[in-house]
Design a protein around this motif. Sequence first.
Motif, mmCIF file in Angstrom:
data_model
loop_
_atom_site.group_PDB
_atom_site.id
_atom_site.type_symbol
_atom_site.label_atom_id
_atom_site.label_comp_id
_atom_site.label_asym_id
_atom_site.label_seq_id
_atom_site.Cartn_x
_atom_site.Cartn_y
_atom_site.Cartn_z
ATOM 1 N N GLN A 1 -1.762 18.674 -27.199
ATOM 2 C CA GLN A 1 -2.088 18.063 -28.501
ATOM 3 C C GLN A 1 -1.583 16.621 -28.577
ATOM 4 O O GLN A 1 -2.177 15.773 -29.252
ATOM 5 N N LEU A 2 -0.470 16.321 -27.876
ATOM 6 C CA LEU A 2 0.046 14.951 -27.861
ATOM 7 C C LEU A 2 -0.720 14.078 -26.865
ATOM 8 O O LEU A 2 -0.749 12.855 -26.986
ATOM 9 N N ASP A 3 -1.324 14.709 -25.856
ATOM 10 C CA ASP A 3 -2.097 13.952 -24.879
ATOM 11 C C ASP A 3 -3.418 13.449 -25.465
ATOM 12 O O ASP A 3 -4.014 12.515 -24.933
ATOM 13 N N ALA A 4 -3.877 14.096 -26.543
ATOM 14 C CA ALA A 4 -5.165 13.716 -27.132
ATOM 15 C C ALA A 4 -5.174 12.241 -27.510
ATOM 16 O O ALA A 4 -4.175 11.707 -28.002
ATOM 17 N N LYS A 5 -6.309 11.599 -27.275
ATOM 18 C CA LYS A 5 -6.425 10.162 -27.521
ATOM 19 C C LYS A 5 -6.138 9.812 -28.982
ATOM 20 O O LYS A 5 -5.622 8.740 -29.293
ATOM 21 N N ASP A 6 -6.503 10.744 -29.896
ATOM 22 C CA ASP A 6 -6.322 10.455 -31.326
ATOM 23 C C ASP A 6 -4.976 10.907 -31.879
ATOM 24 O O ASP A 6 -4.783 10.939 -33.095
ATOM 25 N N SER A 7 -4.027 11.264 -31.010
ATOM 26 C CA SER A 7 -2.691 11.609 -31.488
ATOM 27 C C SER A 7 -1.861 10.327 -31.634
ATOM 28 O O SER A 7 -1.491 9.699 -30.642
ATOM 29 N N PHE A 8 -1.580 9.953 -32.867
ATOM 30 C CA PHE A 8 -0.781 8.743 -33.081
ATOM 31 C C PHE A 8 0.619 8.907 -32.492
ATOM 32 O O PHE A 8 1.176 7.982 -31.910
ATOM 33 N N VAL A 9 1.189 10.114 -32.673
ATOM 34 C CA VAL A 9 2.530 10.349 -32.127
ATOM 35 C C VAL A 9 2.502 10.260 -30.605
ATOM 36 O O VAL A 9 3.345 9.603 -29.988
ATOM 37 N N GLY A 10 1.508 10.908 -30.002
ATOM 38 C CA GLY A 10 1.419 10.889 -28.542
ATOM 39 C C GLY A 10 1.278 9.484 -27.981
ATOM 40 O O GLY A 10 1.996 9.091 -27.061
ATOM 41 N N ARG A 11 0.368 8.703 -28.582
ATOM 42 C CA ARG A 11 0.152 7.343 -28.060
ATOM 43 C C ARG A 11 1.370 6.450 -28.329
ATOM 44 O O ARG A 11 1.662 5.536 -27.576
ATOM 45 N N TRP A 12 2.085 6.736 -29.435
ATOM 46 C CA TRP A 12 3.309 5.975 -29.720
ATOM 47 C C TRP A 12 4.373 6.308 -28.688
ATOM 48 O O TRP A 12 5.072 5.431 -28.176
ATOM 49 N N MET A 13 4.467 7.603 -28.330
ATOM 50 C CA MET A 13 5.494 8.024 -27.380
ATOM 51 C C MET A 13 5.180 7.582 -25.952
ATOM 52 O O MET A 13 6.047 7.649 -25.083
ATOM 53 N N ASP A 14 3.945 7.106 -25.705
ATOM 54 C CA ASP A 14 3.615 6.544 -24.388
ATOM 55 C C ASP A 14 4.563 5.395 -24.036
ATOM 56 O O ASP A 14 4.791 5.120 -22.859
ATOM 57 N N ILE A 15 5.108 4.739 -25.070
ATOM 58 C CA ILE A 15 6.038 3.619 -24.843
ATOM 59 C C ILE A 15 7.217 4.076 -23.977
ATOM 60 O O ILE A 15 7.716 3.336 -23.139
ATOM 61 N N LEU A 16 7.640 5.333 -24.180
ATOM 62 C CA LEU A 16 8.839 5.839 -23.502
ATOM 63 C C LEU A 16 8.551 6.468 -22.141
ATOM 64 O O LEU A 16 9.456 6.618 -21.317
ATOM 65 N N LYS A 17 7.287 6.825 -21.908
ATOM 66 C CA LYS A 17 6.926 7.568 -20.683
ATOM 67 C C LYS A 17 7.469 6.982 -19.374
ATOM 68 O O LYS A 17 7.917 7.732 -18.511
ATOM 69 N N PRO A 18 7.413 5.643 -19.186
ATOM 70 C CA PRO A 18 7.882 5.093 -17.900
ATOM 71 C C PRO A 18 9.339 5.425 -17.584
ATOM 72 O O PRO A 18 9.740 5.390 -16.426
#
Length: 216
Positions: free
Chosen positions: A127-144
């Motif tokens: 559900q967080l991987d979905a393109k329209d997940s604001f939380v998921g795309r925001w948390m991409d900042i931390l992924k690296p």
Amino acid sequence: MEFAKPLPSYLVKRYHGWKATTYSENQVWYRRLADEGQRPRAMVISCCDSRVHVTSMFGADQGDFFIHRNIANLVPPYAPDGDHHGTSAAIEYAVTALKVAHLIVLGHSQCGGVQGCIDMCKGQAPQLDAKDSFVGRWMDILKPKYELVADIEDSVEQARQFERQSVVASLENLMTFPFVSSAVDQGALSLHGLWTDIGAGGLESYDPYQKKFVPV
Ligand SMILES: [Zn+2]
């Protein structure tokens, strides 16, 4: 606008209580803040989490802190692309207009946003991987930063380390903003990284020499 309702009564009661006590006892100070404008010495970037009580922790009064809260206390990289950047706007105003002397990033234990990023990195949060997940795309900042904690087997310790990395990532990204890095270079602004343990009331500060968090 029929969807906007009157304030719940418990909040109305609390407001009137505040007006009759805290406000009434400090009326002169409030008036002065209103007349003279704000001159906060520090900006704090913390998580939206209701358990992180920034002003209480530091005994801060009104006018002390310029506070921005978002999911997982993250600062995105500098990206002047014309999009809506709430966090970057708050930082720009604090540094260039208010000229705060300190910029504090405050992370915390049991952070749901950071846990969501761990789940994403482990492939356990479609559900967080979905393109329209604001939380998921925001948390991409931390992924690296995940590779730094990927090998930690204990899940509680892994989350705590990743929460600290969210602070480090934000400090690094802050320096990609030209007005932040130049203020730091001129000695007009100092950056600080903190992490608080909610249950224990602990506070740790990032030590750039040891490259780790140490108790305050
Ligand atoms: Zn959080």
